[in-house]
Design a protein around this motif. Sequence first.
Motif, PDB file in Angstrom:
ATOM      1  N   UNK A  17      -8.384 -10.014   5.642  1.00  0.00           N
ATOM      2  CA  UNK A  17      -8.314  -9.072   6.754  1.00  0.00           C
ATOM      3  C   UNK A  17      -8.250  -7.642   6.227  1.00  0.00           C
ATOM      4  N   UNK A  18      -8.540  -6.691   7.103  1.00  0.00           N
ATOM      5  CA  UNK A  18      -8.581  -5.291   6.696  1.00  0.00           C
ATOM      6  C   UNK A  18      -7.220  -4.798   6.223  1.00  0.00           C
ATOM      7  N   UNK A  19      -6.145  -5.313   6.828  1.00  0.00           N
ATOM      8  CA  UNK A  19      -4.805  -4.865   6.427  1.00  0.00           C
ATOM      9  C   UNK A  19      -4.491  -5.251   4.990  1.00  0.00           C
ATOM     10  N   UNK A  20      -4.909  -6.465   4.583  1.00  0.00           N
ATOM     11  CA  UNK A  20      -4.702  -6.870   3.189  1.00  0.00           C
ATOM     12  C   UNK A  20      -5.525  -6.003   2.242  1.00  0.00           C
ATOM     13  N   UNK A  21      -6.755  -5.694   2.648  1.00  0.00           N
ATOM     14  CA  UNK A  21      -7.609  -4.842   1.812  1.00  0.00           C
ATOM     15  C   UNK A  21      -7.021  -3.447   1.677  1.00  0.00           C
ATOM     16  N   UNK A  22      -6.468  -2.929   2.780  1.00  0.00           N
ATOM     17  CA  UNK A  22      -5.857  -1.596   2.729  1.00  0.00           C
ATOM     18  C   UNK A  22      -4.634  -1.600   1.810  1.00  0.00           C
ATOM     19  N   UNK A  23      -3.842  -2.692   1.887  1.00  0.00           N
ATOM     20  CA  UNK A  23      -2.654  -2.768   1.040  1.00  0.00           C
ATOM     21  C   UNK A  23      -3.031  -2.851  -0.439  1.00  0.00           C
ATOM     22  N   UNK A  24      -4.172  -3.452  -0.747  1.00  0.00           N
ATOM     23  CA  UNK A  24      -4.634  -3.502  -2.133  1.00  0.00           C
ATOM     24  C   UNK A  24      -5.158  -2.148  -2.580  1.00  0.00           C
ATOM     25  N   UNK A  25      -5.729  -1.387  -1.645  1.00  0.00           N
ATOM     26  CA  UNK A  25      -6.281  -0.080  -1.997  1.00  0.00           C
ATOM     27  C   UNK A  25      -5.189   0.922  -2.322  1.00  0.00           C
ATOM     28  N   UNK A  26      -4.032   0.794  -1.666  1.00  0.00           N
ATOM     29  CA  UNK A  26      -2.967   1.784  -1.869  1.00  0.00           C
ATOM     30  C   UNK A  26      -2.541   1.873  -3.330  1.00  0.00           C
ATOM     31  N   UNK A  27      -2.181   0.763  -4.023  1.00  0.00           N
ATOM     32  CA  UNK A  27      -1.808   0.903  -5.441  1.00  0.00           C
ATOM     33  C   UNK A  27      -2.961   1.378  -6.306  1.00  0.00           C
ATOM     34  N   UNK A  28      -4.204   1.017  -5.941  1.00  0.00           N
ATOM     35  CA  UNK A  28      -5.359   1.488  -6.708  1.00  0.00           C
ATOM     36  C   UNK A  28      -5.483   2.999  -6.594  1.00  0.00           C
ATOM     37  N   UNK A  29      -5.330   3.507  -5.362  1.00  0.00           N
ATOM     38  CA  UNK A  29      -5.433   4.957  -5.149  1.00  0.00           C
ATOM     39  C   UNK A  29      -4.294   5.677  -5.855  1.00  0.00           C
ATOM     40  N   UNK A  30      -3.076   5.145  -5.755  1.00  0.00           N
ATOM     41  CA  UNK A  30      -1.927   5.768  -6.422  1.00  0.00           C
ATOM     42  C   UNK A  30      -2.123   5.750  -7.935  1.00  0.00           C
ATOM     43  N   UNK A  31      -2.580   4.612  -8.465  1.00  0.00           N
ATOM     44  CA  UNK A  31      -2.817   4.518  -9.897  1.00  0.00           C
ATOM     45  C   UNK A  31      -3.879   5.487 -10.365  1.00  0.00           C
ATOM     46  N   UNK A  32      -4.963   5.607  -9.582  1.00  0.00           N
ATOM     47  CA  UNK A  32      -6.022   6.545  -9.948  1.00  0.00           C
ATOM     48  C   UNK A  32      -5.508   7.978  -9.909  1.00  0.00           C
ATOM     49  N   UNK A  33      -4.681   8.291  -8.892  1.00  0.00           N
ATOM     50  CA  UNK A  33      -4.133   9.646  -8.800  1.00  0.00           C
ATOM     51  C   UNK A  33      -3.226   9.954  -9.995  1.00  0.00           C
ATOM     52  N   UNK A  34      -2.384   8.982 -10.381  1.00  0.00           N
ATOM     53  CA  UNK A  34      -1.503   9.189 -11.535  1.00  0.00           C
ATOM     54  C   UNK A  34      -2.309   9.335 -12.821  1.00  0.00           C
ATOM     55  N   UNK A  35      -3.368   8.508 -12.969  1.00  0.00           N
ATOM     56  CA  UNK A  35      -4.212   8.616 -14.158  1.00  0.00           C
ATOM     57  C   UNK A  35      -4.887   9.981 -14.219  1.00  0.00           C
ATOM     58  N   UNK A  36      -5.348  10.457 -13.046  1.00  0.00           N
ATOM     59  CA  UNK A  36      -5.963  11.775 -13.007  1.00  0.00           C
ATOM     60  C   UNK A  36      -4.976  12.870 -13.363  1.00  0.00           C
ATOM     61  N   UNK A  37      -3.725  12.730 -12.870  1.00  0.00           N
ATOM     62  CA  UNK A  37      -2.702  13.729 -13.171  1.00  0.00           C
ATOM     63  C   UNK A  37      -2.381  13.742 -14.665  1.00  0.00           C
ATOM     64  N   UNK A  38      -2.256  12.547 -15.281  1.00  0.00           N
ATOM     65  CA  UNK A  38      -1.996  12.472 -16.723  1.00  0.00           C
ATOM     66  C   UNK A  38      -3.137  13.102 -17.508  1.00  0.00           C
ATOM     67  N   UNK A  39      -4.382  12.857 -17.067  1.00  0.00           N
ATOM     68  CA  UNK A  39      -5.536  13.441 -17.751  1.00  0.00           C
ATOM     69  C   UNK A  39      -5.526  14.954 -17.664  1.00  0.00           C
ATOM     70  N   UNK A  40      -5.179  15.487 -16.499  1.00  0.00           N
ATOM     71  CA  UNK A  40      -5.125  16.945 -16.327  1.00  0.00           C
ATOM     72  C   UNK A  40      -4.060  17.536 -17.242  1.00  0.00           C
TER      73      UNK A  40
END
Length: 417
Positions: A375-398
């Motif tokens: 369902x879309x809710x499960x997909x959204x819940x999986x996207x949240x840690x991916x987005x947070x992880x990508x944001x943290x990786x981007x911040x570390x790179x900067x």
Amino acid sequence: MKGCQCFSALFIVCFAVLGCVQAVTLEVKDGNSTCIKAELSASLSVTYNTSNGTRTVMVSLPNSTLVDTAKSSCGGSGSAPWLVAAFGSGHAIGLSFSTNGSVYSVTNLTLQYNLSDFSLFPEANSSGVVSVTNASVGIWAPINTTYRCVSPTTIRALEVAVTFSDMRLEAYMPGNDLSPAESVCTADQTPTAPPTTTTAATTTTTAPPRPPPGTPERGTYSVRNINGTECLLAQMGLQLNVSYFSQSENKTVQELFNLTPNLTSSSGSCGASRATLVLTQDQNTTLSFIFTMNSTSNKYHLSGIVLLANWSDMSAPLSASNTSLDYLRSTLGRSFMCNAEQTLRVVPAFSLNTFRLQVQPFGVTTKQFAAAEECQMDQDQMLIPIIVGAALAGLVLIVLIAYLIGRKRSHAGYQTI
């Protein structure tokens, strides 16, 4: 001949323009004893194919409707009681009944219409009698009680919809007349405020609110076909959110009620385009799921939910149904899964909360679920840690790039001349 043509024209005008919804009385007898009696009005909406597309007509029960004695029966010897009302040229409405000893219910609604009757179905590109069935009707009442529903109630079966109104019905009758005790449908229940009286001041205590039941336990349910193999699989936690008129509190209350798997039995049926799962707990709660398959797209969805409840504090049994839903959509050969809590809204007085759900009503080949569509809710819940992880990786790179640039500039300040 002219008279016949005039009658046919009047017949069509009567049905198509005025509706001619009339009340009829139908009785099924065993000798001199009546076992089923119904007083009702009904109209059918039938969609059929023509050479130019589709057409929808309204067909109502005329006052000439009669009980088909050859197909109607009081039951017995393993056969269910049936009321079959026949009218026109090969049209009929059939109701079959069952009972658990304390409650009787309509288990099947069968609608039959004859496309060869061109007075009702002009330009039909096929002929012959068509029959459709709905196995989750939502009509029930305690034994020795008349089911009453004055409000219009629409029940769908594929391309046909039947609307009952002014209905009084009873099966397994102890006598030849409808019982004076009545079980009123939800649509007819209009609780009124208790009369206001002036009394001496008294001290009253209010019962504390019931604590919420918490997250329901996940149950495993299945339906078997004739040869005994599983044809429908389901695992889910189920919580009913119901509004009803409380006898003890003399007002409408809203209550959460969890289904308990080890107290719940499952039954149902499987077909090529329709499957049902019926869950029964303590003989006072029946929850039915109706799944529909689109043979063109090979997509299925949950199209109907029916709740029958008769809890001790209810002023009258509750019947809530909706057969025009569009939930749990998936593809043939796959299951549908949703671990997140979902709220499936059925009618204003009833919604269903699901937890850790996985179902497969079609294409079951083993005792295991096929690959799941989430369902879309499960997909959204999986996207949240991916987005947070990508944001943290981007911040570390900067930060790393800024550090390297700063270090390079610092070294440049100490070069020898």
